[in-house]
Scaffold this motif. Structure first.
Motif, PDB file in Angstrom:
ATOM      1  N   LYS A  57      11.424 -13.813   1.935  1.00 62.77           N
ATOM      2  CA  LYS A  57      11.023 -12.584   1.264  1.00 62.77           C
ATOM      3  C   LYS A  57       9.500 -12.523   1.123  1.00 62.77           C
ATOM      4  CE  LYS A  57      15.275 -12.263  -1.490  1.00 62.77           C
ATOM      5  NZ  LYS A  57      15.831 -12.256  -2.869  1.00 62.77           N
ATOM      6  N   THR A 103      11.273  -8.424   4.212  1.00 60.25           N
ATOM      7  CA  THR A 103      11.921  -9.692   4.565  1.00 60.25           C
ATOM      8  C   THR A 103      11.673 -10.007   6.028  1.00 60.25           C
ATOM      9  OG1 THR A 103      13.670  -9.212   2.958  1.00 60.25           O
ATOM     10  CG2 THR A 103      14.093 -10.985   4.527  1.00 60.25           C
ATOM     11  N   GLN A 155      15.510 -19.673   0.588  1.00 55.41           N
ATOM     12  CA  GLN A 155      16.740 -18.999   0.179  1.00 55.41           C
ATOM     13  C   GLN A 155      17.943 -19.906   0.408  1.00 55.41           C
ATOM     14  OE1 GLN A 155      16.986 -14.960   1.489  1.00 55.41           O
ATOM     15  NE2 GLN A 155      19.208 -14.866   1.287  1.00 55.41           N
TER      16      GLN A 155
END
Length: 560
Positions: A167, A192, A277
């Motif tokens: 991100k 992103t 992530q």
């Protein structure tokens, strides 16, 4: 002597009426009633050593050593087991498959580096976030094994930066520009970065990777890059030891023991970028008899996490994570220091966490679930936890978990969920019987947040001996049978110190709070009742309580 810790002393110091909750509805388990802490069996290996160099491996960082290392492991196992040695060098490799009776030993000056060539990782039927799913083969894996280990003091690097989407809001402007210039593609909203078109396509695919009837592995090929593997996955293994090694840069979760028994993690270091992530440290899922000690976690998602499957698939498996000891660990950056959930549908019980430190985590102690999970999390004992610079809540129980970062990014707005009562079914999750004491926290956004469901309150939580410096105090929503004993909330401007909404049988004893507090308690909701405050000097507050939104004045009783 340290390994033979006196558990009897530890158990007896707990909870004699750490909260005989004065509501009379809940008596915490007596020491003699609590299940004994587990004895975790560790693997034992022959002294025979199989050096990967003898199998043609080359530590130059260029030669692909997958076949050489796997041959050494298979040979070692077939000859009765022993040590497979990864000596000094930079060992580039594809996926490695462990075998029974093998100790993969990575020396201090060795780096086991997994290739960024995705073609080396075949699609396999595995598990992702508690459900059967197609994934890329993990860099290190093993299934139905016994007596296995990864030891040493070297480094195992999963090459995760090649797999992960990132991100923009989590990088500086210069970092973002370098990432975009490296290749891959950017989403339509420019927020992103994806490493490939295949990864981007997978992000737009509903239930990507979830195994569907009639589909073959080939049907998932076009989104292959999105199906990131966990660095280490061990499935249905017994007597497992991970000791001394640094596990870093994982494509998704770092360490994922699934349905294992007698699992020991000791002196390991799990390390991922803070923006990684799904970059969890360790996710212990549906395992029995587990020890995690003397280890360090600095990761992009939850640090030490307990799971047991997701929704119907987890309930059908029906394997709780149980008999767990977590002690003497340090967690730096992470979404949560010690975490249970949100995939806890098989349940979790008899978990002991003590002598741990959380520094700079988003949340300290994090317990999360949501409707649809089902499962019961109970008999959780937490003692002697140090925290500093916690971005969100020091302690959080939340039954409205949503798959978002626990702390909103700059400019992000979130609305509280609407309160709707649903029927209680097997899909209704439960949190109950937690005992949390001796907590010190210097710096948090909120001290304690407890949010249950109207149809299934969070129940029977005993907090004792806590000093928390936070911007906000304690908030309980849809909670029942909660006690706070000898709790000190320290801050310059907390107003109110305590917020209670539709909560019952809540007891405060020996509560202390900042001087010149404007408002001590706010009580709302027609279901609020049985709130008792004793052994507490309320004269330091300009106003002791405010009753609103359907609550009755009789809901709270102040006594000396």
């Amino acid at each position: 002597m340290e390994k033979n810790f006196c558990f009897r002393t530890y158990l007896l110091q707990w909870f004699l009426p750490a909260a005989l909750l004065s509501c009379g509805l809940f008596l915490p388990a007596r020491a003699e009633d609590k299940p004994a802490l587990p004895v975790i069996a560790e693997p034992v290996f022959k002294k025979d050593t199989f050096n990967i160099v003898s199998y043609g491996a080359k530590g130059d960082g260029l030669f692909l050593n997958s076949q050489n290392i796997n041959r050494a492991i298979a040979d070692c196992s077939s000859k009765g087991g022993g040590v497979v040695l990864v000596p000094q060098g930079l060992w580039l490799t594809g996926p490695i498959e462990l075998k029974s009776n093998v100790n993969l030993h990575v020396q201090r000056d060795a780096i086991l580096l997994f290739t960024k060539d995705f073609s080396q990782y075949k699609l396999v039927e595995g598990n992702w976030e508690g459900q059967p799913a197609v994934r890329n083969q993990s860099p290190i894996s093993g299934a139905n094994l016994e007596n296995i280990a990864i030891t040493g003091s070297g480094i195992i690097d999963g090459g995760g930066d090649a797999w992960r989407m990132v991100k923009k809001d989590k990088l500086t402007e210069s970092q973002w520009k370098r990432l975009v210039a490296s290749g891959g593609m950017v989403s339509e909203d420019k927020k992103t970065w994806y490493p490939s078109e295949s990864a981007f396509k997978g992000s737009k695919t509903k239930n990507a990777g979830v195994i569907a009837p009639g589909k073959t592995l080939a049907d998932y090929a076009e989104i292959k890059d999105f199906l990131r593997p966990n660095l280490l996955v061990l499935t249905n293994c017994k007597k497992v030891l991970l000791e001394g090694v640094t596990f870093q840069n994982s494509p998704a979760w770092c360490l994922h023991p699934l349905m294992c028994e007698d699992l020991t993690l000791r002196n390991i270091y799990a390390k991922n970028p803070w923006y990684a992530q799904n970059g969890d440290g360790v996710d212990v899922e549906s395992c029995k008899n587990v020890l995690i000690e003397n280890s360090t976690f600095d990761v992009g998602d939850d640090g030490i996490c307990i799971k047991s499957g997701r929704d119907e698939a987890g309930r059908k498996r029906g394997m709780p994570t149980e008999n767990v000891i977590v002690r003497n660990n340090v967690v730096y950056h992470a979404h949560g220091g010690f975490v249970i959930g949100s995939e806890m549908s098989g349940g979790a019980r008899n978990i002991h966490v003590y002598d741990c430190s959380f520094i700079g985590t988003d949340i300290g102690l994090r317990f999360k679930t949501t409707r649809g999970r089902g499962g019961v999390v109970e008999d959780i004992y937490i003692n002697r936890i140090n925290m500093s610079e916690i971005a969100g809540e020091a302690i959080l129980f939340d039954m409205y978990y949503a798959a978002v970062d626990p702390v909103p990014l700059a400019g992000e707005k979130r609305e509280a969920p609407k309160t709707i009562t649903y029927p209680v079914t097997e899909a209704t999750p439960q949190f109950r019987n937690f005992y949390i004491r001796d907590i010190a926290c210097n710096g948090a956004s909120k001290a304690v947040f407890v949010r249950g469901l109207p149809e299934m309150n969070i129940k029977n939580i005993a907090f004792e001996n806590m000093t928390i410096q936070a911007k906000k105090g304690i908030e309980c929503i849809e909670a029942n049978g909660i006690s706070f004993k000898n709790v000190h909330i320290a801050s310059g401007d907390v107003n109110p110190v305590i917020t209670l909404q539709n909560s019952s049988n809540i007891t405060f004893s020996q509560l202390t709070y900042p001087e010149k507090t404007a408002l001590l308690f706010t009580v709302t909701g027609e279901k609020s009742a049985g709130i008792k405050v004793n052994s507490t000097d309320v004269s330091g507050a300009a106003k002791v309580y405010n009753i609103a939104e359907g609550a009755k004045t009789s809901a709270i009783k102040i006594s000396k």
